[in-house]
Design a protein around this motif. Structure first.
Motif, PDB file in Angstrom:
ATOM      1  N   ASP A  81       0.915  -1.049   0.037  1.00 51.16           N
ATOM      2  CA  ASP A  81       0.056   0.055  -0.005  1.00 51.16           C
ATOM      3  C   ASP A  81       0.892   1.237   0.131  1.00 51.16           C
ATOM      4  OD1 ASP A  81      -2.402  -1.726   0.304  1.00 51.16           O
ATOM      5  OD2 ASP A  81      -2.506  -1.385   2.307  1.00 51.16           O
ATOM      6  N   LEU A  82       1.686   1.524   0.815  1.00 50.00           N
ATOM      7  CA  LEU A  82       2.628   2.387   1.134  1.00 50.00           C
ATOM      8  C   LEU A  82       4.174   2.534   0.735  1.00 50.00           C
ATOM      9  CD1 LEU A  82       1.309   3.369   4.522  1.00 50.00           C
ATOM     10  CD2 LEU A  82       0.467   4.292   2.399  1.00 50.00           C
ATOM     11  N   GLY A  83       4.572   1.176   0.963  1.00 46.56           N
ATOM     12  CA  GLY A  83       6.070   0.880   0.427  1.00 46.56           C
ATOM     13  C   GLY A  83       6.747   0.564   1.765  1.00 46.56           C
ATOM     14  N   PRO A  84       8.003  -0.011   1.735  1.00 47.31           N
ATOM     15  CA  PRO A  84       8.713  -0.744   2.796  1.00 47.31           C
ATOM     16  C   PRO A  84       8.583   0.448   4.082  1.00 47.31           C
ATOM     17  CG  PRO A  84       9.764  -0.939   0.738  1.00 47.31           C
ATOM     18  CD  PRO A  84       8.894   0.337   0.468  1.00 47.31           C
ATOM     19  N   VAL A  85       8.874  -0.003   5.088  1.00 48.06           N
ATOM     20  CA  VAL A  85       8.659   0.636   6.378  1.00 48.06           C
ATOM     21  C   VAL A  85      10.175   1.344   6.533  1.00 48.06           C
ATOM     22  CG1 VAL A  85       8.545   0.824   8.922  1.00 48.06           C
ATOM     23  CG2 VAL A  85       6.988  -0.835   7.434  1.00 48.06           C
ATOM     24  N   ASP A  86      10.371   2.660   6.656  1.00 45.89           N
ATOM     25  CA  ASP A  86      11.502   3.266   7.039  1.00 45.89           C
ATOM     26  C   ASP A  86      11.576   3.649   8.584  1.00 45.89           C
ATOM     27  OD1 ASP A  86      12.279   4.045   4.172  1.00 45.89           O
ATOM     28  OD2 ASP A  86      10.341   5.052   4.340  1.00 45.89           O
ATOM     29  N   ILE A  87      10.477   3.952   9.208  1.00 42.75           N
ATOM     30  CA  ILE A  87      10.320   4.281  10.785  1.00 42.75           C
ATOM     31  C   ILE A  87       9.356   3.384  11.198  1.00 42.75           C
ATOM     32  CG2 ILE A  87       9.825   6.274  12.136  1.00 42.75           C
ATOM     33  CD1 ILE A  87      10.161   8.146   9.679  1.00 42.75           C
ATOM     34  N   LEU A  88       9.779   2.547  12.387  1.00 42.92           N
ATOM     35  CA  LEU A  88       8.898   1.829  13.099  1.00 42.92           C
ATOM     36  C   LEU A  88       8.805   2.457  14.647  1.00 42.92           C
ATOM     37  CD1 LEU A  88       7.389  -0.857  13.748  1.00 42.92           C
ATOM     38  CD2 LEU A  88       9.510  -1.861  13.968  1.00 42.92           C
ATOM     39  N   ASN A 182      16.223   3.642  19.295  1.00 45.74           N
ATOM     40  CA  ASN A 182      16.057   4.444  20.558  1.00 45.74           C
ATOM     41  C   ASN A 182      14.943   4.167  21.394  1.00 45.74           C
ATOM     42  OD1 ASN A 182      18.593   6.574  20.648  1.00 45.74           O
ATOM     43  ND2 ASN A 182      17.618   6.887  18.585  1.00 45.74           N
ATOM     44  N   ILE A 183      14.978   4.499  22.612  1.00 39.35           N
ATOM     45  CA  ILE A 183      13.844   4.161  23.490  1.00 39.35           C
ATOM     46  C   ILE A 183      13.221   5.780  24.112  1.00 39.35           C
ATOM     47  CG2 ILE A 183      13.071   3.515  25.889  1.00 39.35           C
ATOM     48  CD1 ILE A 183      13.502   1.189  24.270  1.00 39.35           C
ATOM     49  N   VAL A 184      12.045   5.757  23.889  1.00 30.74           N
ATOM     50  CA  VAL A 184      11.343   6.938  24.477  1.00 30.74           C
ATOM     51  C   VAL A 184      10.676   6.562  25.891  1.00 30.74           C
ATOM     52  CG1 VAL A 184      11.632   8.619  22.400  1.00 30.74           C
ATOM     53  CG2 VAL A 184       9.721   6.749  22.849  1.00 30.74           C
ATOM     54  N   LEU A 185      10.704   7.745  26.896  1.00 33.33           N
ATOM     55  CA  LEU A 185       9.887   7.278  27.920  1.00 33.33           C
ATOM     56  C   LEU A 185       9.053   8.476  28.252  1.00 33.33           C
ATOM     57  CD1 LEU A 185      13.022   6.463  30.554  1.00 33.33           C
ATOM     58  CD2 LEU A 185      11.704   4.627  28.984  1.00 33.33           C
ATOM     59  N   LEU A 238      13.366  12.317  16.481  1.00 27.95           N
ATOM     60  CA  LEU A 238      14.233  10.989  16.578  1.00 27.95           C
ATOM     61  C   LEU A 238      14.162  10.186  15.347  1.00 27.95           C
ATOM     62  CD1 LEU A 238      13.711   9.758  19.967  1.00 27.95           C
ATOM     63  CD2 LEU A 238      15.627  10.875  19.206  1.00 27.95           C
ATOM     64  N   ALA A 239      12.966  10.556  14.721  1.00 28.71           N
ATOM     65  CA  ALA A 239      13.025   9.725  13.334  1.00 28.71           C
ATOM     66  C   ALA A 239      13.380  10.455  12.303  1.00 28.71           C
ATOM     67  CB  ALA A 239      11.386   9.566  13.164  1.00 28.71           C
ATOM     68  N   ILE A 246      21.746   9.954  17.158  1.00 25.98           N
ATOM     69  CA  ILE A 246      21.395   9.710  18.316  1.00 25.98           C
ATOM     70  C   ILE A 246      20.823   8.222  18.310  1.00 25.98           C
ATOM     71  CG2 ILE A 246      19.595  10.061  20.170  1.00 25.98           C
ATOM     72  CD1 ILE A 246      19.519  12.944  18.822  1.00 25.98           C
ATOM     73  N   THR A 247      21.648   7.299  18.845  1.00 21.63           N
ATOM     74  CA  THR A 247      21.060   5.823  18.947  1.00 21.63           C
ATOM     75  C   THR A 247      21.627   5.379  20.160  1.00 21.63           C
ATOM     76  OG1 THR A 247      21.069   3.868  17.191  1.00 21.63           O
ATOM     77  CG2 THR A 247      23.206   4.819  17.687  1.00 21.63           C
ATOM     78  N   GLY A 248      21.043   4.121  20.579  1.00 14.68           N
ATOM     79  CA  GLY A 248      21.234   3.482  21.586  1.00 14.68           C
ATOM     80  C   GLY A 248      20.823   4.353  22.968  1.00 14.68           C
TER      81      GLY A 248
END
Length: 261
Positions: A81-88, A182-185, A238-239, A246-248
């Motif tokens: 429908d939209l294409g491969p996922v770049d941002i999960l 990355n983790i977001v809280l 972050l996306a 910025i990672t980890g």
């Protein structure tokens, strides 16, 4: 600042809810095409409608994350429908308030199945095409309880903490492929989940919910609950291309609530 998200495909889990919906809307506002995934098609469609009425691109996918057999089918449909996922954006619901001790093993298994395994399995499904393109974002929303465990949220504190270790390990494995993890809280963001938790605490302590909410906001340095949009904007940054280095990391969006350094 140009976040360079125009045309990127973003898959947002739990996008019919307060946090997920805010994330989906902010990503769409920056030009991303958003796959709005939610257990409730009605809630998901409400987010999709808000995005399309604002001039964005989105499509709803009714999705029970606890059913791991659905992952390949759903992702294949999104790709068509939209294409491969770049941002999960991994954003799952939370378990009910409980002590950590004395819980039946079936409860642990149930919420591990719905909160942890789907995140890992879904990420594994989209990573190969991210690697092919040399670009990707994996952003996982957990809880402030992974740093400062929240009383009576034993299941949540424990299970979400597993995702922090997973995300940090993943960041090292895929960093050279142009993929960040990355983790977001969230602290206390003004969503239905926070309203529910305030109501449950008021009931346990036989107090007016207004008193519980006032006490809660007083403990936050900025003296208010966060706005869902503020959370969504941080995730959207972050996306972006601007956040490529910025990672980890574990990013707190909490108004200064978490007391530790």
């Amino acid at each position: 600042m140009d976040l360079q998200l125009n045309g990127k495909v973003a898959l947002v889990l739990g996008a019919g809810g307060g946090l997920g919906g805010a994330i989906a809307r902010e990503l769409a506002a920056e030009g991303a095409c958003v796959a709005v995934a939610d257990l409730s098609p009605e809630y998901g469609e409400a987010t999709t409608t808000a995005i399309t009425e604002a001039g964005g691109t989105a499509k709803t996918y009714a999705w029970d994350l606890a059913d791991l057999s659905e992952i390949d089918r759903q992702v294949s449909q999104i790709e068509a429908d939209l294409g491969p996922v770049d941002i999960l954006v991994n954003n799952t619901g939370g378990p009910p308030p409980t002590p950590v001790s004395g819980q039946d093993s079936q409860e642990w298994e149930k919420y591990f199945q719905s909160m942890v395994l789907p995140v890992i399995a879904l990420t594994d499904r989209v990573l190969p095409k991210m690697k092919e393109r040399g670009w990707g974002r994996v952003i996982t929303s957990t809880s402030s309880g992974v740093i400062a465990p929240i009383p009576n949220l034993g299941l949540s504190n424990s299970l979400r903490a597993a995702l922090v270790g997973w995300s940090k390990t993943l960041a090292r494995e895929v960093g050279a492929d142009g993929i960040t993890s990355n983790i977001v809280l969230p602290g206390r963001i003004a969503t239905g989940r926070i309203t529910f938790l305030d109501e449950q605490k008021a009931k346990r302590e036989n107090r007016p919910v207004e008193d519980v909410t006032a006490e809660s906001t007083a403990s936050i340095p900025v003296k208010r609950y966060g706005k869902p949009r503020e959370y969504g904007q941080t995730v959207t940054f972050l996306a972006s291309e601007a956040a490529s280095y910025i990672t980890g990391s574990v990013i707190r969006i909490d108004g200064g609530l978490i007391p530790s350094v």
